[in-house]
Motif scaffolding. Structure first.
Motif, PDB file in Angstrom:
ATOM      1  N   GLY A   1       0.812  -1.205   0.000  1.00 39.44           N
ATOM      2  CA  GLY A   1       0.000   0.000   0.000  1.00 39.44           C
ATOM      3  C   GLY A   1       0.848   1.258   0.000  1.00 39.44           C
ATOM      4  N   MET A   2       0.576   2.163   0.957  1.00 40.95           N
ATOM      5  CA  MET A   2       1.313   3.429   0.989  1.00 40.95           C
ATOM      6  C   MET A   2       2.779   3.239   1.349  1.00 40.95           C
ATOM      7  SD  MET A   2      -0.191   5.216   4.433  1.00 40.95           S
ATOM      8  CE  MET A   2      -0.045   4.469   6.064  1.00 40.95           C
TER       9      MET A   2
ATOM     10  N   SER B   1      -3.312   3.618  -1.481  1.00 39.63           N
ATOM     11  CA  SER B   1      -3.759   3.118  -0.188  1.00 39.63           C
ATOM     12  C   SER B   1      -5.290   3.098  -0.174  1.00 39.63           C
ATOM     13  CB  SER B   1      -3.215   4.008   0.927  1.00 39.63           C
ATOM     14  OG  SER B   1      -3.597   3.506   2.201  1.00 39.63           O
TER      15      SER B   1
ATOM     16  N   CYS C   1       0.620   9.608  -2.442  1.00 37.88           N
ATOM     17  CA  CYS C   1      -0.212   8.458  -2.093  1.00 37.88           C
ATOM     18  C   CYS C   1      -1.667   8.770  -2.427  1.00 37.88           C
ATOM     19  CB  CYS C   1      -0.076   8.119  -0.610  1.00 37.88           C
ATOM     20  SG  CYS C   1      -1.079   6.695  -0.124  1.00 37.88           S
TER      21      CYS C   1
ATOM     22  N   LEU D   1      -1.084  -2.673   3.291  1.00 43.44           N
ATOM     23  CA  LEU D   1      -2.340  -2.300   2.654  1.00 43.44           C
ATOM     24  C   LEU D   1      -3.587  -2.766   3.407  1.00 43.44           C
ATOM     25  CD1 LEU D   1      -3.705  -0.923   0.224  1.00 43.44           C
ATOM     26  CD2 LEU D   1      -3.750  -3.171  -0.866  1.00 43.44           C
TER      27      LEU D   1
ATOM     28  N   GLN E   1      -4.205  -0.789   6.275  1.00 47.66           N
ATOM     29  CA  GLN E   1      -4.646   0.542   5.879  1.00 47.66           C
ATOM     30  C   GLN E   1      -6.144   0.576   5.566  1.00 47.66           C
ATOM     31  OE1 GLN E   1      -1.887   1.494   2.650  1.00 47.66           O
ATOM     32  NE2 GLN E   1      -0.217   0.774   3.961  1.00 47.66           N
TER      33      GLN E   1
ATOM     34  N   THR F   1      -6.516   5.332   8.916  1.00 50.19           N
ATOM     35  CA  THR F   1      -6.070   5.529   7.533  1.00 50.19           C
ATOM     36  C   THR F   1      -7.194   5.409   6.514  1.00 50.19           C
ATOM     37  OG1 THR F   1      -5.403   3.198   7.556  1.00 50.19           O
ATOM     38  CG2 THR F   1      -3.672   4.844   7.901  1.00 50.19           C
TER      39      THR F   1
END
Length: 346
Positions: A107-108, A117, A128, A167, A170, A176
């Motif tokens: 992810g990020m 993300s 991102c 991820l 997230q 997030t």
């Protein structure tokens, strides 16, 4: 009383000869940009299997090139990657160890200047963006394809990485995940992506294929963790490997608990499910693993740096012999720079 480490346990019907897991530990700078090893993982994991470890989880392995943790990490996004995992499977099976691979999308935290993300995130060194539904569907498809490749390679299963702020963390964490569609908002919506991935991997692989989940604790809260753990059990997950989540620093641990907060959360999740649960968190000495198992606080113990320092850790622990103890190098683990820089490397 027999040594509790040496008691066998079944994970989805597969006999694991003892209660020690080698958790997924990335071998940094042991690969190339294309997802291939440059240092033999068959030899690396085979040494730990020969040293007695009953269950080995191969390090975080990317399901897509754009989801890598590191640009030298292993990949399973192509059929060309299968052969290197076939070698690992053989080296571990030759020593009667069960072996799975951890599948991840970072992810990020992915490599690259533009990453994705659950939601857009302000970051200093990269852009991102939030994932589209099409990108989410692609992530699910890539997890399934990587699991199928793992099965073709002869591995016993996969571990889906839902911890460490990658991820799936997230998506599950309200810190997030700011989405307003079906993948955000309520707890069930935030859990939707990992649940769909587990379902689809389960449907795409054989009945005896192990599906593990790297469970990120306090992500978002302890009570929601317990709910999620039960959901994963109901979905057919066979092993919960409990580690840190995005909110792990906020965990309150009883003063009389002798181990780390992450270990504590493993023992708490253990109480909630009827499938094997494993704990981790700085467990380097055999007496610590024995204490957790003797007191029925957990089913299995993941020994990370202990097994990097001493490939024979498990056999020595079973035979009540001294083990080589990780030096806990400062300011950071030398293995995290390059495994060959570890003082115990051999």
């Amino acid at each position: 009383m027999s040594n509790p480490i040496n008691r066998s346990i079944k994970v989805n019907g597969k006999e694991v000869k003892n209660r020690i897991i080698m958790p997924p530990l990335v071998c940094f700078n042991w690969g190339n940009d294309k997802g291939f090893e440059t240092v033999s993982r068959g030899e690396h994991y085979g040494k730990r299997a020969k040293g007695g470890t009953g269950f080995i989880i191969i390090e975080a392995t990317a399901i897509s090139k754009d989801g890598r943790i590191t640009d030298t990490g292993l990949g399973l996004w192509s059929d060309d990657h299968i052969s290197q995992f076939n070698d690992i499977a053989k080296s571990c099976h030759d020593e009667d160890a069960v072996v799975t691979v951890q599948l991840v999308h970072a992810g990020m935290k992915s490599v690259g200047n533009t990453v994705y993300s659950s939601s857009p995130v302000d970051m200093e060194n990269k852009e991102c963006l939030g994932m589209s539904i099409e990108q989410i569907n692609e992530v699910k498809e890539n997890f399934v394809k990587a699991a199928i490749r793992a099965e073709k390679a002869g591995l016993d299963g996969v571990e889906i990485h839902g911890a460490h702020g990658y991820l799936l963390s997230q998506f599950t964490s309200k810190e997030t995940n700011k989405r307003t569609d079906k993948y955000g908002g309520s707890l069930d919506n935030r859990l939707r992506l990992p649940i769909e991935i587990v379902k689809e991997v389960n449907e795409a692989t054989g009945d005896d294929f192990i599906i593990g989940y790297r469970f990120g604790v306090n992500d978002p809260t302890m009570e929601e963790d317990k709910y999620f753990a039960k959901k994963l059990e109901d979905l057919g997950v066979h092993l919960l490997n409990v580690s840190s989540g995005i909110g792990a620093n906020d965990i309150e641990v009883p003063k009389d608990f002798p181990f780390s907060s992450i270990t504590y959360m493993g023992t708490e999740i253990y109480k909630e499910v009827n499938i094997p649960a494993a704990c981790v968190g700085g467990i380097r000495k055999p007496e610590d693993a024995k204490h957790l198992l003797e007191n029925e606080m957990i089913d299995m113990v993941a020994v990370g740096r202990g097994l990097l320092a001493d490939p024979d850790w498990t056999n020595r622990a079973i035979n009540d012999e001294e083990v080589d103890i990780c030096y806990h190098c400062s300011p950071r683990c030398k293995y995290a720079v390059d495994g060959k820089k570890c003082p115990w490397y051999r």
